[in-house]
Design a protein around this motif. Structure first.
Motif, PDB file in Angstrom:
ATOM      1  N   UNK A  12       0.837  -1.200   0.000  1.00  0.00           N
ATOM      2  CA  UNK A  12       0.000   0.000   0.000  1.00  0.00           C
ATOM      3  C   UNK A  12       0.872   1.250   0.000  1.00  0.00           C
ATOM      4  N   UNK A  13       1.913   1.228   0.792  1.00  0.00           N
ATOM      5  CA  UNK A  13       2.836   2.355   0.873  1.00  0.00           C
ATOM      6  C   UNK A  13       3.434   2.671  -0.497  1.00  0.00           C
ATOM      7  N   UNK A  14       3.879   1.642  -1.191  1.00  0.00           N
ATOM      8  CA  UNK A  14       4.494   1.828  -2.506  1.00  0.00           C
ATOM      9  C   UNK A  14       3.480   2.280  -3.554  1.00  0.00           C
ATOM     10  N   UNK A  15       2.275   1.735  -3.503  1.00  0.00           N
ATOM     11  CA  UNK A  15       1.261   2.074  -4.492  1.00  0.00           C
ATOM     12  C   UNK A  15       0.771   3.511  -4.351  1.00  0.00           C
ATOM     13  N   UNK A  16       0.600   3.953  -3.110  1.00  0.00           N
ATOM     14  CA  UNK A  16       0.007   5.267  -2.879  1.00  0.00           C
ATOM     15  C   UNK A  16       1.033   6.357  -2.566  1.00  0.00           C
ATOM     16  N   UNK A  17       2.264   5.961  -2.290  1.00  0.00           N
ATOM     17  CA  UNK A  17       3.282   6.948  -1.948  1.00  0.00           C
ATOM     18  C   UNK A  17       3.037   7.598  -0.602  1.00  0.00           C
ATOM     19  N   UNK A  18       2.553   6.811   0.345  1.00  0.00           N
ATOM     20  CA  UNK A  18       2.289   7.307   1.697  1.00  0.00           C
ATOM     21  C   UNK A  18       3.237   6.614   2.674  1.00  0.00           C
ATOM     22  N   UNK A  19       3.213   7.058   3.923  1.00  0.00           N
ATOM     23  CA  UNK A  19       4.088   6.457   4.932  1.00  0.00           C
ATOM     24  C   UNK A  19       3.580   5.061   5.317  1.00  0.00           C
ATOM     25  N   UNK A  20       4.456   4.296   5.927  1.00  0.00           N
ATOM     26  CA  UNK A  20       4.092   2.949   6.367  1.00  0.00           C
ATOM     27  C   UNK A  20       3.012   3.004   7.446  1.00  0.00           C
ATOM     28  N   UNK A  21       3.112   3.963   8.351  1.00  0.00           N
ATOM     29  CA  UNK A  21       2.110   4.072   9.413  1.00  0.00           C
ATOM     30  C   UNK A  21       0.734   4.423   8.839  1.00  0.00           C
ATOM     31  N   UNK A  22       0.711   5.282   7.817  1.00  0.00           N
ATOM     32  CA  UNK A  22      -0.568   5.618   7.190  1.00  0.00           C
ATOM     33  C   UNK A  22      -1.125   4.413   6.428  1.00  0.00           C
ATOM     34  N   UNK A  23      -0.247   3.609   5.854  1.00  0.00           N
ATOM     35  CA  UNK A  23      -0.675   2.392   5.171  1.00  0.00           C
ATOM     36  C   UNK A  23      -1.398   1.463   6.133  1.00  0.00           C
ATOM     37  N   UNK A  24      -0.824   1.298   7.334  1.00  0.00           N
ATOM     38  CA  UNK A  24      -1.477   0.458   8.337  1.00  0.00           C
ATOM     39  C   UNK A  24      -2.820   1.040   8.749  1.00  0.00           C
ATOM     40  N   UNK A  25      -2.891   2.358   8.858  1.00  0.00           N
ATOM     41  CA  UNK A  25      -4.151   3.015   9.216  1.00  0.00           C
ATOM     42  C   UNK A  25      -5.218   2.752   8.153  1.00  0.00           C
ATOM     43  N   UNK A  26      -4.839   2.852   6.887  1.00  0.00           N
ATOM     44  CA  UNK A  26      -5.776   2.568   5.794  1.00  0.00           C
ATOM     45  C   UNK A  26      -6.246   1.112   5.823  1.00  0.00           C
TER      46      UNK A  26
END
Length: 65
Positions: A12-26
């Protein structure tokens, strides 16, 4: 993503270009939606199909074109 059934936070982090913590939140948010609908979830992973539908508005069961 090479046809994975489930995405990890790293994916998710790589696909969306967001942080790892935000990926877990999503992932937690999407899994909560699925669980509320009666689906079994896997913590730390999200269904690729559901992710694509909710994030990009894509559905794999529709024909394109």
């Amino acid at each position: 993503m090479e046809n994975k059934r489930f995405l990890t936070a790293q994916d998710v982090m790589e696909m969306l270009g967001v942080s790892l913590s935000y990926s877990y939140k999503l992932i937690r948010r999407l899994n909560a939606e699925l669980e509320a609908d009666g689906f079994v979830i896997i913590k730390g992973r999200v269904s690729t199909q559901y992710f694509m539908k909710r994030i990009y508005g894509l559905s794999t069961d529709k024909e394109v074109g």
